[in-house]
Write a protein that holds these residues in place. Structure first.
Motif, PDB file in Angstrom:
ATOM      1  N   GLN A 185      55.077  36.488  33.211  1.00  0.00           N
ATOM      2  CA  GLN A 185      55.941  36.155  34.499  1.00  0.00           C
ATOM      3  C   GLN A 185      55.060  36.651  35.741  1.00  0.00           C
ATOM      4  OE1 GLN A 185      59.706  37.506  33.498  1.00  0.00           O
ATOM      5  NE2 GLN A 185      60.067  36.195  31.755  1.00  0.00           N
ATOM      6  N   LEU A 186      54.545  37.940  35.835  1.00  0.00           N
ATOM      7  CA  LEU A 186      53.865  38.600  36.998  1.00  0.00           C
ATOM      8  C   LEU A 186      52.809  37.770  37.209  1.00  0.00           C
ATOM      9  CD1 LEU A 186      54.121  42.452  35.682  1.00  0.00           C
ATOM     10  CD2 LEU A 186      55.512  41.100  37.721  1.00  0.00           C
ATOM     11  N   ARG A 187      52.009  37.110  36.316  1.00  0.00           N
ATOM     12  CA  ARG A 187      50.771  36.421  36.604  1.00  0.00           C
ATOM     13  C   ARG A 187      51.215  34.888  37.183  1.00  0.00           C
ATOM     14  NH1 ARG A 187      48.944  35.983  31.907  1.00  0.00           N
ATOM     15  NH2 ARG A 187      47.503  37.671  31.966  1.00  0.00           N
ATOM     16  N   GLU A 218      50.439  34.014  41.098  1.00  0.00           N
ATOM     17  CA  GLU A 218      49.956  32.744  41.436  1.00  0.00           C
ATOM     18  C   GLU A 218      50.451  31.812  42.437  1.00  0.00           C
ATOM     19  OE1 GLU A 218      49.417  30.756  37.504  1.00  0.00           O
ATOM     20  OE2 GLU A 218      47.590  31.787  36.970  1.00  0.00           O
ATOM     21  N   GLU A 219      51.976  32.072  42.516  1.00  0.00           N
ATOM     22  CA  GLU A 219      52.975  31.357  43.205  1.00  0.00           C
ATOM     23  C   GLU A 219      52.761  31.921  44.631  1.00  0.00           C
ATOM     24  OE1 GLU A 219      55.615  28.674  44.597  1.00  0.00           O
ATOM     25  OE2 GLU A 219      54.580  28.512  42.541  1.00  0.00           O
ATOM     26  N   ALA A 235      51.097  31.310  50.035  1.00  0.00           N
ATOM     27  CA  ALA A 235      50.135  31.934  51.410  1.00  0.00           C
ATOM     28  C   ALA A 235      49.241  30.743  51.623  1.00  0.00           C
ATOM     29  CB  ALA A 235      49.355  33.195  50.780  1.00  0.00           C
ATOM     30  N   VAL A 236      48.460  29.822  50.825  1.00  0.00           N
ATOM     31  CA  VAL A 236      47.780  29.196  51.123  1.00  0.00           C
ATOM     32  C   VAL A 236      48.545  27.960  51.905  1.00  0.00           C
ATOM     33  CG1 VAL A 236      46.386  27.004  50.229  1.00  0.00           C
ATOM     34  CG2 VAL A 236      46.123  29.175  49.135  1.00  0.00           C
TER      35      VAL A 236
END
Length: 385
Positions: A170-172, A176-177, A182-183
């Protein structure tokens, strides 16, 4: 096609979790004692025992593989299979005892894989361990008491490891989210900057081109001057776009005010600029420069005004910028993308931006900011030493 893609995604997810399910299969070797007991001819009703052992292994494998697919782990079928495995384990342990008691730790592995945390884990662990203790003491007295401890450890360790694995996953996914967010935020910022840059520049080019068309028949020198201005504006726009692309553009409020005077004059609008108040941080200057650019662009494009006043004043804590024209304002359609984007950016910096018609006619844009605005990433400026 959509069904096929959905099936491929599901199959890929199951394949990614398959190796983890395989990691719990070697523990089935703990059932070799029960198999040896059957093959040695010591067990009563060996066909029933053999059928029970095959069913136990089948249920265990099905549960283990379903436990690593979140959609399947919480399904009613998985819980039904786990209940059947529990009943079968107790039945075989009560019926045959001794080597068959080692099926309890395997049941613990299945329980830990399915029930990984929360109140359910406690509600299931307690009766399973107590039941295993009662059956073990009855069938083998104290000789196999370690089976009870092994059952408890199997449940708790498996649940803890798999719960930790879920947390890491979940942290990974969250990281990624956040990276995708940010992008997207940077893309939105760049699109707004590009809109403001090109909108203002093209408006000035259009106004000066119209001036060239009017002056060319009777004032060639004036037309050439306007053409030179168009060339200068175009070169400046190219520079600003390059700087925006590389992320190094720092807006200067003084520069924007000078450009506003020139753009308004070229459009036949009388510019009036009044500036007072304290010195501003670079971030505040840049943001107010965008407000001046967008407001003047709207005045040149839409207002039909004859006079535009830009007033900047403030205190030690807050600064106010007001851009007022005597035209009709952007009354056609909803508010433009530029003003909406500016309103969001000003709000992010801790300020406000209001726009609308004035009581005496005309259009006004008012922006208020703290004299020290946060950096673009939302963090407040560091105090100077």
């Amino acid at each position: 096609m959509r069904t096929w893609r959905r099936w491929r995604r599901t199959a890929r997810a199951h394949a990614d979790r398959g190796p983890k399910g395989l990691s719990l299969l070697p523990w089935l070797l703990m059932g070799m004692g029960a198999l040896s007991h059957l093959l040695g001819g010591e067990a009563a009703n060996p066909w029933i025992g053999g059928l029970g052992l095959i069913t136990f292994n089948t249920l265990y494998i099905a549960i283990v593989f379903r436990a690593f697919v979140p959609e399947l782990r919480e399904s009613r079928l998985t819980w039904t299979l786990l209940g059947c495995l529990g009943l079968l384990t107790f039945a075989l342990a009560i019926g045959y005892g001794r080597e068959w008691l080692l099926l309890f730790p395997l049941l613990g592995l299945a329980v830990g894989a399915v029930v990984r945390r929360g109140r359910k884990l406690t509600l299931i662990t307690v009766p399973v361990v107590l039941g295993a203790g009662v059956v073990t003491l009855w069938r083998d007295e104290w000789d196999s008491i370690s089976v009870v401890y092994g059952t408890f450890i199997s449940i708790m360790v498996t649940a803890a490891i798999l719960a930790l694995d879920d947390t890491v996953r979940q942290l990974r996914a969250t990281r990624e989210e956040l990276a995708r967010s940010a992008v997207e935020k940077e893309r939105l910022r760049f699109s707004r900057d590009l809109h403001d840059l090109l909108g203002h520049t093209l408006s000035v080019v259009v106004v000066k081109s119209e001036a060239v068309r009017r002056l060319a028949p009777h004032d060639l020198d004036g037309a050439l001057t306007q053409l030179a201005d168009i060339e200068s504006v175009g070169r400046q726009a190219l520079t600003e776009i390059r700087e925006a692309v590389t992320g190094y553009r720092e807006g200067s409020l003084s520069t924007e005010l000078d450009r506003a005077r020139d753009a308004l004059s070229s459009a036949g609008i009388e510019p009036v600029v009044r500036r007072s108040g304290p010195l501003l941080e670079p971030q505040a200057e840049a943001l107010l420069g965008w407000v001046v650019r967008e407001s003047v662009t709207n005045a040149v494009r839409h207002s039909g005004a004859t006079r535009c006043e830009i007033a900047l004043d403030g205190t030690a804590d807050r600064v106010r910028l007001t851009v007022t024209d005597d035209g009709r304002g952007p009354t056609e359609g909803p508010p433009g993308t530029g003003l909406r984007g500016l309103r969001e950016r000003v709000a992010t910096a801790g300020g406000t931006l209001d726009s609308g018609p004035t009581p005496r006619g005309g259009f006004r844009v008012t922006a208020e900011l703290p004299t020290e605005t946060p950096d673009p990433d939302g963090t407040p400026p560091r105090p100077e030493c």
